[in-house]
Design a protein around this motif. Sequence first.
Motif, PDB file in Angstrom:
ATOM      1  N   ASP A  19       0.844  -1.063   0.048  1.00 54.34           N
ATOM      2  CA  ASP A  19       0.031   0.180   0.003  1.00 54.34           C
ATOM      3  C   ASP A  19       0.901   1.184  -0.047  1.00 54.34           C
ATOM      4  N   TYR A  20       0.635   2.328  -0.915  1.00 52.15           N
ATOM      5  CA  TYR A  20       1.475   3.404  -0.656  1.00 52.15           C
ATOM      6  C   TYR A  20       0.595   4.654  -1.308  1.00 52.15           C
ATOM      7  N   SER A  21       1.287   5.791  -0.581  1.00 54.99           N
ATOM      8  CA  SER A  21       0.612   7.150  -1.037  1.00 54.99           C
ATOM      9  C   SER A  21       0.541   7.297  -2.391  1.00 54.99           C
ATOM     10  N   ALA A  22      -0.573   7.867  -3.094  1.00 52.91           N
ATOM     11  CA  ALA A  22      -0.760   7.827  -4.462  1.00 52.91           C
ATOM     12  C   ALA A  22       0.342   9.005  -4.961  1.00 52.91           C
ATOM     13  N   ASN A  23       0.696   9.937  -4.174  1.00 53.72           N
ATOM     14  CA  ASN A  23       1.982  10.796  -4.851  1.00 53.72           C
ATOM     15  C   ASN A  23       2.971  10.017  -5.102  1.00 53.72           C
ATOM     16  N   LEU A  24       3.288   8.749  -4.945  1.00 52.86           N
ATOM     17  CA  LEU A  24       4.692   8.176  -5.239  1.00 52.86           C
ATOM     18  C   LEU A  24       4.504   7.541  -6.720  1.00 52.86           C
ATOM     19  N   ASP A  25       3.167   7.790  -7.339  1.00 50.66           N
ATOM     20  CA  ASP A  25       3.070   7.149  -8.669  1.00 50.66           C
ATOM     21  C   ASP A  25       3.965   7.826  -9.475  1.00 50.66           C
ATOM     22  N   HIS A  55      -5.402   6.758  -2.612  1.00 48.15           N
ATOM     23  CA  HIS A  55      -5.602   7.999  -3.136  1.00 48.15           C
ATOM     24  C   HIS A  55      -6.039   9.160  -2.171  1.00 48.15           C
ATOM     25  N   HIS A  56      -6.479   8.582  -0.818  1.00 48.46           N
ATOM     26  CA  HIS A  56      -6.678   9.350   0.079  1.00 48.46           C
ATOM     27  C   HIS A  56      -5.809   9.128   1.462  1.00 48.46           C
ATOM     28  N   SER A  57      -4.974   9.753   1.844  1.00 48.39           N
ATOM     29  CA  SER A  57      -4.076   9.361   2.927  1.00 48.39           C
ATOM     30  C   SER A  57      -3.631  10.840   3.481  1.00 48.39           C
ATOM     31  N   VAL A  58      -3.524  10.780   4.818  1.00 49.22           N
ATOM     32  CA  VAL A  58      -2.964  11.902   5.535  1.00 49.22           C
ATOM     33  C   VAL A  58      -1.709  11.484   6.624  1.00 49.22           C
ATOM     34  N   ALA A  64       1.415  12.382   9.078  1.00 41.77           N
ATOM     35  CA  ALA A  64       1.814  13.416  10.150  1.00 41.77           C
ATOM     36  C   ALA A  64       1.083  14.594  10.111  1.00 41.77           C
ATOM     37  N   ASP A  65       1.784  15.868   9.655  1.00 45.67           N
ATOM     38  CA  ASP A  65       1.009  17.207   9.745  1.00 45.67           C
ATOM     39  C   ASP A  65       0.015  17.285   8.563  1.00 45.67           C
ATOM     40  N   GLY A  66      -0.097  16.166   7.708  1.00 50.89           N
ATOM     41  CA  GLY A  66      -1.063  16.453   6.631  1.00 50.89           C
ATOM     42  C   GLY A  66      -0.276  17.023   5.385  1.00 50.89           C
ATOM     43  N   ASP A  67       0.950  17.432   5.201  1.00 54.18           N
ATOM     44  CA  ASP A  67       1.636  17.926   4.236  1.00 54.18           C
ATOM     45  C   ASP A  67       1.530  16.669   2.942  1.00 54.18           C
ATOM     46  N   LYS A  68       0.896  17.360   1.765  1.00 56.01           N
ATOM     47  CA  LYS A  68       0.664  16.364   0.737  1.00 56.01           C
ATOM     48  C   LYS A  68       1.916  15.947   0.051  1.00 56.01           C
ATOM     49  N   LYS A  69       2.932  16.511   0.536  1.00 61.67           N
ATOM     50  CA  LYS A  69       4.513  15.866  -0.096  1.00 61.67           C
ATOM     51  C   LYS A  69       4.846  14.730   0.646  1.00 61.67           C
ATOM     52  N   HIS A  70       4.526  14.413   1.844  1.00 65.04           N
ATOM     53  CA  HIS A  70       4.676  13.295   2.531  1.00 65.04           C
ATOM     54  C   HIS A  70       4.450  11.966   1.734  1.00 65.04           C
ATOM     55  N   GLY A  71       5.148  10.743   1.613  1.00 61.09           N
ATOM     56  CA  GLY A  71       4.787   9.452   1.072  1.00 61.09           C
ATOM     57  C   GLY A  71       5.038   8.457   1.852  1.00 61.09           C
ATOM     58  N   PHE A  72       4.475   7.209   1.692  1.00 56.72           N
ATOM     59  CA  PHE A  72       4.555   6.163   2.629  1.00 56.72           C
ATOM     60  C   PHE A  72       4.502   4.973   1.655  1.00 56.72           C
ATOM     61  N   ILE A  73       5.218   3.875   1.987  1.00 53.64           N
ATOM     62  CA  ILE A  73       4.933   2.474   1.422  1.00 53.64           C
ATOM     63  C   ILE A  73       4.997   1.579   2.627  1.00 53.64           C
ATOM     64  N   ASP A  74       3.898   0.555   2.951  1.00 53.15           N
ATOM     65  CA  ASP A  74       3.661  -0.065   3.840  1.00 53.15           C
ATOM     66  C   ASP A  74       3.298  -1.387   3.124  1.00 53.15           C
ATOM     67  N   ILE A  75       4.325  -2.368   3.611  1.00 55.28           N
ATOM     68  CA  ILE A  75       4.407  -3.582   2.914  1.00 55.28           C
ATOM     69  C   ILE A  75       4.057  -4.714   4.106  1.00 55.28           C
ATOM     70  N   VAL A  76       2.918  -5.725   3.456  1.00 53.73           N
ATOM     71  CA  VAL A  76       2.460  -6.684   4.234  1.00 53.73           C
ATOM     72  C   VAL A  76       2.893  -7.961   3.661  1.00 53.73           C
ATOM     73  N   ILE A  77       3.509  -8.734   4.381  1.00 52.77           N
ATOM     74  CA  ILE A  77       3.858 -10.183   3.592  1.00 52.77           C
ATOM     75  C   ILE A  77       2.884 -11.254   4.626  1.00 52.77           C
ATOM     76  N   ALA A  88      16.077   9.585   0.879  1.00 50.31           N
ATOM     77  CA  ALA A  88      17.083  10.688   1.119  1.00 50.31           C
ATOM     78  C   ALA A  88      16.906  11.971   0.455  1.00 50.31           C
ATOM     79  N   HIS A  89      15.852  12.216  -0.253  1.00 50.18           N
ATOM     80  CA  HIS A  89      15.480  13.774  -0.956  1.00 50.18           C
ATOM     81  C   HIS A  89      14.051  13.893  -0.586  1.00 50.18           C
ATOM     82  N   HIS A  90      13.130  13.235   0.216  1.00 55.88           N
ATOM     83  CA  HIS A  90      11.910  13.520   0.129  1.00 55.88           C
ATOM     84  C   HIS A  90      11.235  12.858   1.586  1.00 55.88           C
ATOM     85  N   PRO A  91      10.352  13.510   2.123  1.00 61.03           N
ATOM     86  CA  PRO A  91       9.674  13.089   3.461  1.00 61.03           C
ATOM     87  C   PRO A  91       9.020  11.833   3.041  1.00 61.03           C
ATOM     88  N   PHE A  92       9.172  10.758   3.573  1.00 65.03           N
ATOM     89  CA  PHE A  92       8.854   9.179   3.254  1.00 65.03           C
ATOM     90  C   PHE A  92       9.058   8.501   4.595  1.00 65.03           C
TER      91      PHE A  92
END
Length: 130
Positions: free
Chosen positions: A7-13, A48-51, A53-66, A97-101
């Motif tokens: 699962d990942y924040s859509a901004n990472l596309d 496509h909808h995620s918040v 930390a502080d809600g900055d749309k530049k933040h991204g995440f990847i959550d992996i479940v095995i 190294a270059h983005h909030p992630f």
Amino acid sequence: MPHIVIDYSANLDDQLDMHGLCLALKDAAAATGVFPAAGIRVRAHAAHHSVIADGDKKHGFIDIVIRLAAGRTEDQKTLTADTVFEAAKTFTADHMAHHPFMLSLELREIDPNHSRKTSSIRNYLPPEMH
């Protein structure tokens, strides 16, 4: 098996090659020797909808479940989690190294009493992948 679900924040596309990440995690899982290649399934879903930390749309995440079938030893589960997580860290290192992630991984064992499956995939694969 395992199932590796990303699962990942859509901004990472626009920032990361998600298909490439799927391939890297599949290769990492196969390299452990814990699973037959024919049983590894990797998929990625954009949130496509995620918040974060502080809600900055530049933040991204990847959550992996095995998710994997019961019966693996603790050492096999640890090897799997560590190997797949290291592959994800390597794949995303430049981005981090270059983005909030944020990057996370969890391994879950499937209860065999409540799992059903069927497949014809192996009928279409070379014997060495079984």
